[in-house]
Design an enzyme around this catalytic site. Structure first.
Site, short mmCIF file in Angstrom:
data_model
loop_
_atom_site.label_atom_id
_atom_site.label_comp_id
_atom_site.label_asym_id
_atom_site.label_seq_id
_atom_site.Cartn_x
_atom_site.Cartn_y
_atom_site.Cartn_z
N SER A 1 0.83 -1.20 0.00
CA SER A 1 0.00 0.00 0.00
C SER A 1 0.88 1.26 0.00
O SER A 1 1.70 1.43 -0.89
CB SER A 1 -0.96 -0.04 1.19
OG SER A 1 -2.03 0.87 1.02
N ASP B 1 -9.53 -6.09 -4.58
CA ASP B 1 -9.08 -4.91 -3.83
C ASP B 1 -10.07 -3.76 -4.06
O ASP B 1 -10.28 -3.32 -5.18
CB ASP B 1 -7.68 -4.50 -4.31
CG ASP B 1 -7.02 -3.47 -3.41
OD1 ASP B 1 -7.74 -2.74 -2.71
OD2 ASP B 1 -5.77 -3.41 -3.41
N HIS C 1 -7.59 -5.85 -0.35
CA HIS C 1 -6.40 -5.00 -0.21
C HIS C 1 -5.45 -5.52 0.87
O HIS C 1 -4.24 -5.36 0.76
CB HIS C 1 -6.84 -3.57 0.14
CG HIS C 1 -5.72 -2.58 0.15
ND1 HIS C 1 -5.00 -2.23 -0.97
CD2 HIS C 1 -5.17 -1.87 1.18
CE1 HIS C 1 -4.07 -1.35 -0.65
NE2 HIS C 1 -4.15 -1.11 0.65
#
Length: 337
Positions: free
Chosen positions: A148, A278, A306
């Site tokens: 991320s 995601d 995610h």
């Protein structure tokens, strides 16, 4: 029943009752304390040791296991509002003789938080380079992993300090433009239009908002007790002002597409792992990276959101190990040729 035997049972029962009552009381009254104990326990169980490193007046907090050896060390960069312990679920499935380092990103957990610090993606990459130099991790090229926000930083790091790393794993990285808006991006747009940008879905302030965030980040639906949700919120609330400031910094024009702007400079063999479902960062970003980075290996995980590290830790660990083994084999073949 003999009185001595009865007394023994009373004493034994009382001895057991104390820790049980303490646990129940902690669960009901201080769930955040239990969460901290949970991470402390798993660090010990997995052999991870916490240390601090200083660069001038700046302090980095990190955990590590093993020592540098013939295989590359692995440095792991966590995502927005997380901390070094988020990697424990993957550490569990990695060999104990691998040298692993998990650092708290700038401003997070035990690493220095300063109002004067540069929290842009390039600023964070610079700080991580200082950390690497502090612990002399770059004596030999290492494998860098980021997820991320940490994936955005890792990609920029690989572009700016290519001599430091031998290979790269990006897990659902931020920093890429997308032709398809994710659920999270749509929510942000709605909040901007209603001028309620302070209600960022990744910065929960109540158990209900925490539950919503978990649903947003995960394809797998975890049944989390209300008290644990409360504990997770209690741990985060003291840091929420910082998280808001950081979030606005990393979605600013300077950082929003940092990975995209730097991906053509990435020369290290790269692995991209992404969850098909995601809802935070659209999976189409994986193809963007695969087409721009030479020797890029792309893996799309089905039925995964995610939070790849939490949802599919064994698979993710295996993919990283297989990637490193492949690179090692290719190196040996080149030497023999």
């Amino acid at each position: 029943m003999d009185l001595d035997v009865l007394n023994m049972f009373v004493i034994a029962g009382g001895t057991l009752a104390i820790p049980i009552l303490a646990f129940v009381a902690s669960f009901l009254l201080w769930p955040s304390a239990l969460i901290r104990i949970y991470y402390w326990y798993w660090r010990r169980a997995l052999g991870m040791q916490v240390r601090y490193a200083n660069y001038d007046d700046y302090q980095f907090c990190y955990s590590y296991r093993g020592r540098p050896g013939y295989r590359p060390s692995i440095l792991m960069l966590h995502g927005f509002s997380a901390h070094k312990d988020m990697w424990l679920s993957i550490v569990k499935f990695l060999p104990k003789n691998l040298h692993l380092v998990c650092v708290d990103m700038p401003g997070h957990e035990g690493t220095t938080r300063s109002a004067l610090d540069d929290y842009s993606i390039s600023g964070q990459a610079k700080r991580i380079h200082q950390f690497v130099e502090c612990i002399k991790l770059n004596r030999r090229p290492f494998h860098l992993v980021g997820t991320s926000m940490g994936g955005n930083v890792a990609g920029v790091y690989a572009a700016q300090y290519p001599e430091d790393i031998c290979s790269l794993t990006l897990i659902c990285p931020a920093g890429l433009p997308s032709t398809t808006d994710s659920k999270f991006i749509k929510q942000l747009r709605e909040l901007q239009e209603s001028e309620r940008i302070d209600r960022i879905p990744l910065i929960p302030s109540t158990p209900e908002e925490m539950a919503d965030m978990l649903k947003l980040c995960s394809y797998v639906r975890f049944k989390v007790p209300q008290q644990i949700l409360q504990g997770l919120v209690d741990v985060r609330i003291p840091h929420n002002d910082f998280y808001r400031k950081l979030f606005l910094e990393i979605v600013d024009e300077k950082s929003r597409h940092s990975l995209h702007e730097n991906m053509s400079k990435i020369k290290a063999p790269t692995q991209v792992i992404w969850g098909r479902q995601d809802q935070v960062l659209d999976v189409s970003g994986a193809s963007v990276l695969a087409s721009a980075i030479p020797d890029c290996h792309m893996y799309i995980l089905e039925n995964c959101g995610h939070s790849v590290v939490v949802e599919r830790p064994r698979k993710t660990a295996n993919l990283i190990l297989e990637f490193l083994a492949l690179l090692h084999s290719m190196d040996n073949n080149k030497k023999q040729a």
